[in-house]
Scaffold this active site. Structure first.
Site, PDB file in Angstrom:
ATOM      1  N   ASP A  65     -15.021   0.214 -31.347  1.00 17.22           N
ATOM      2  CA  ASP A  65     -14.367   0.598 -32.595  1.00 17.22           C
ATOM      3  C   ASP A  65     -13.017  -0.096 -32.741  1.00 17.22           C
ATOM      4  O   ASP A  65     -12.577  -0.392 -33.853  1.00 17.22           O
ATOM      5  CB  ASP A  65     -14.176   2.121 -32.620  1.00 17.22           C
ATOM      6  CG  ASP A  65     -14.303   2.703 -34.017  1.00 17.22           C
ATOM      7  OD1 ASP A  65     -15.101   2.164 -34.810  1.00 17.22           O
ATOM      8  OD2 ASP A  65     -13.624   3.697 -34.316  1.00 17.22           O
ATOM      9  N   GLU A  87     -21.177  -8.382 -29.845  1.00 23.62           N
ATOM     10  CA  GLU A  87     -20.543  -7.117 -30.233  1.00 23.62           C
ATOM     11  C   GLU A  87     -21.192  -6.526 -31.483  1.00 23.62           C
ATOM     12  O   GLU A  87     -20.516  -5.955 -32.347  1.00 23.62           O
ATOM     13  CB  GLU A  87     -19.036  -7.289 -30.414  1.00 23.62           C
ATOM     14  CG  GLU A  87     -18.317  -7.473 -29.088  1.00 23.62           C
ATOM     15  CD  GLU A  87     -16.815  -7.422 -29.195  1.00 23.62           C
ATOM     16  OE1 GLU A  87     -16.304  -6.528 -29.908  1.00 23.62           O
ATOM     17  OE2 GLU A  87     -16.162  -8.274 -28.573  1.00 23.62           O
ATOM     18  N   GLN A 145     -20.944 -30.380 -44.071  1.00 24.71           N
ATOM     19  CA  GLN A 145     -21.628 -31.098 -45.143  1.00 24.71           C
ATOM     20  C   GLN A 145     -20.696 -32.100 -45.823  1.00 24.71           C
ATOM     21  O   GLN A 145     -21.070 -33.247 -46.092  1.00 24.71           O
ATOM     22  CB  GLN A 145     -22.167 -30.099 -46.173  1.00 24.71           C
ATOM     23  CG  GLN A 145     -23.044 -30.715 -47.236  1.00 24.71           C
ATOM     24  CD  GLN A 145     -24.417 -31.127 -46.708  1.00 24.71           C
ATOM     25  OE1 GLN A 145     -24.797 -30.742 -45.602  1.00 24.71           O
ATOM     26  NE2 GLN A 145     -25.137 -31.916 -47.479  1.00 24.71           N
ATOM     27  N   GLU A 203     -27.982  -5.726 -21.308  1.00 25.90           N
ATOM     28  CA  GLU A 203     -28.967  -5.918 -20.244  1.00 25.90           C
ATOM     29  C   GLU A 203     -30.139  -6.737 -20.765  1.00 25.90           C
ATOM     30  O   GLU A 203     -30.264  -6.927 -21.984  1.00 25.90           O
ATOM     31  CB  GLU A 203     -29.469  -4.560 -19.738  1.00 25.90           C
ATOM     32  CG  GLU A 203     -28.394  -3.723 -19.094  1.00 25.90           C
ATOM     33  CD  GLU A 203     -28.905  -2.403 -18.531  1.00 25.90           C
ATOM     34  OE1 GLU A 203     -28.086  -1.621 -18.045  1.00 25.90           O
ATOM     35  OE2 GLU A 203     -30.132  -2.173 -18.580  1.00 25.90           O
ATOM     36  N   ILE A 230     -22.919 -11.568 -20.010  1.00 25.72           N
ATOM     37  CA  ILE A 230     -21.613 -10.991 -19.698  1.00 25.72           C
ATOM     38  C   ILE A 230     -20.545 -12.082 -19.707  1.00 25.72           C
ATOM     39  O   ILE A 230     -20.545 -12.991 -18.875  1.00 25.72           O
ATOM     40  CB  ILE A 230     -21.644 -10.263 -18.344  1.00 25.72           C
ATOM     41  CG1 ILE A 230     -22.770  -9.224 -18.326  1.00 25.72           C
ATOM     42  CG2 ILE A 230     -20.286  -9.613 -18.078  1.00 25.72           C
ATOM     43  CD1 ILE A 230     -22.738  -8.227 -19.468  1.00 25.72           C
TER      44      ILE A 230
END
Length: 378
Positions: free
Chosen positions: A237, A361, A334, A128, A158
C-alpha cells in the site's frame, strides 16, 4: 530540461521541494556514471553505497520509522529519469525493509542501519513459482519448533536475490486457510540458497531462492503470527504508488527524448516536429505524463495524510502510469526510426526498462481488479 513546475502543486511542502533538489543534484552527478547495464550486481551495490553515503537512503529506510511516501515517489520519479538501475537500487532498499519499518523486528536493527548506509542490500521475498498475484496460494512453510520457526520452500523473481544481506520472507504458518494463515519473517542472507539467477531484458539482480530447513528464532517474526497477508498488503500500500512514480520518471525521459528528436531531426527539409502526427505524439505523451503525476502524487499525499488504506488510489496510479510509460516509450522509439531499435540506444533501453513495471508489484490486470472491486464497495 524536464519540466519541474509540478513541484509547485499543493501536494508538496517545502521539505519535498528541497528533497527533490537534493536527489536531482545527486542523480545528475552520479546516476549515469555508476550505472553499467552489463553488470547489474555491481551497479546495484555501487549505486546503493553512493546513495547511502550521500544520505539519500534515509527516505527509503528512515531511522524514525516514518515513511514519507511523497519523498519516496519524488526520488523514484527523478532517479528513473536518470537511470533504471539507480531507481531499482533505491526502491529495493525501501521495499526490502518496508515491512520491518512498519511493523518492527528488533533483531533487524543493525541490518536496517546497514541498509540505510548502503552497506547492505535488502530484498522482499513474496512471489513463488506457483504464487505471484495470488498471495493466498503461497506454499513456502513456516513450522514452529519450540522457540524457533523452520522455513521450507522456494521463492522466485526476487529482486536483489543472491546479493541481499537480508530478506523479508512470507510463509504459510497455518493459523487459518488461505491468506489468513501467513506470517512474515526477517531472514539473514547467509541462510538462503540461490537456486538460479534470472536474466531479464532490462538487467536487474533477480533470483530463484530456496529455504532448506532454515531455522530462525521467533524474534525474527514481523508482526503477529498469521498476519503475514496484512503485513504484505500494508507494505505494498505504501510502495505500489512508488512504482507509478518510477514509471513517471521513465515517461518523462521518453518525452524529453521525443521532443529532442522531433526538434533536431530534419524530414523533407523541415524539422520532424513540423509534422502534425509528430505534434500529436508529443501532445499525447505530455498529457499522459501530467495525468500520471497527478494520480501518483494524489495517492502519495493521501497516504501521508494518514488515510488508512489507499489501495484504490495506489492501484490507479500504478496502472495508469505504467501503461502510459509503455505507450510513451513506444512513441519515442517510433519517432527515432531505426535508432529506436538499436541495442543500447536510449529509446531501446527505455523500452526494455518500462516493460517490467506493468508486471511487478501487481500486474496491470490485478490493478484493474482492485479498482473495480473498490468501485463496487463505494
Amino acid at each position: 530540461m524536464t519540466d519541474r513546475s509540478f513541484l509547485d502543486w499543493p501536494f508538496f511542502e517545502a521539505k519535498h521541494r528541497a528533497w527533490a533538489d537534493e536527489v536531482e543534484a545527486w542523480a545528475a552527478a552520479h546516476a549515469a556514471r555508476l550505472t553499467d547495464e552489463h553488470d547489474a550486481d555491481g551497479s546495484t551495490r555501487a549505486l546503493a553505497a553512493a546513495m547511502g553515503e550521500a544520505g539519500l537512503l534515509r527516505a527509503a529506510c528512515p531511522a524514525d520509522g516514518k515513511l514519507d511516501v511523497r519523498m519516496l515517489c519524488l526520488a523514484r520519479d527523478i532517479l528513473a529519469r536518470h537511470s533504471g538501475l539507480a531507481d531499482f537500487a533505491f526502491a529495493m532498499q525501501g521495499l526490502g525493509t518496508g515491512a520491518i519499518t512498519l511493523f518492527g523486528c528488533e533483531p533487524a536493527r543493525d541490518f536496517l542501519a546497514d541498509v540505510r548506509a548502503g552497506r547492505a542490500l535488502a530484498a522482499f521475498a513474496l512471489s513463488e513459482p506457483e504464487a505471484g498475484s495470488d498471495v493466498a496460494a503461497l506454499a513456502t512453510t513456516a513450522t514452529r519448533d519450540g522457540a524457533d520457526w523452520v522455513l521450507n520452500g522456494e521463492k522466485t523473481w526476487i529482486s536483489n536475490g543472491g546479493i541481499a544481506g537480508g530478506y523479508v520472507v512470507f510463509a504459510r504458518s497455518g493459523e487459518a486457510p488461505g491468506a489468513k494463515g501467513l506470517t512474515a519473517f526477517w531472514v539473514p542472507g547467509g541462510l538462503v540458497r540461490v537456486v538460479e539467477r534470472i536474466e531479464v531484458s532490462a538487467p536487474h539482480p533477480l533470483a530463484r531462492l530456496a529455504f532448506d530447513d532454515v531455522r530462525i528464532p521467533d524474534s525474527h517474526r514481523i508482526g503477529a503470527a498469521g498476519d503475514g497477508f496484512k503485513v504484505a498488503m500494508a507494505t505494498l500500500d505504501v510502495f505500489r504508488a512508488t512504482v507509478g512514480a518510477a514509471a513517471l520518471g521513465f515517461a518523462r525521459r521518453g518525452l524529453d527524448l521525443t521532443v529532442e528528436r522531433a526538434t533536431s531531426r530534419k524530414l523533407f527539409g523541415a524539422p520532424l516536429f513540423d509534422q502534425q502526427m509528430t505534434q500529436g505524439a508529443i501532445a499525447d505523451s505530455a498529457v499522459e505524463v501530467d495525468a500520471s503525476a497527478l494520480l501518483v502524487y494524489r495517492a502519495a499525499w493521501l497516504k501521508d495524510q494518514g488515510t488508512p488504506r489507499v489501495s484504490r488510489e495506489a492501484s490507479m496510479a500504478k496502472l495508469h502510469a505504467t501503461e502510459a510509460a509503455f505507450r510513451i516509450a513506444d512513441r519515442c522509439a517510433q519517432l527515432h526510426g531505426g535508432l529506436g531499435v538499436v541495442r543500447d540506444a536510449a529509446p531501446e533501453v527505455l523500452t526494455r526498462e518500462v516493460r517490467a513495471l506493468r508486471v511487478y508489484e501487481g500486474a496491470s490486470e490485478i490493478q484493474r481488479i482492485v479498482i473495480a472491486r473498490a468501485e463496487t464497495a463505494r
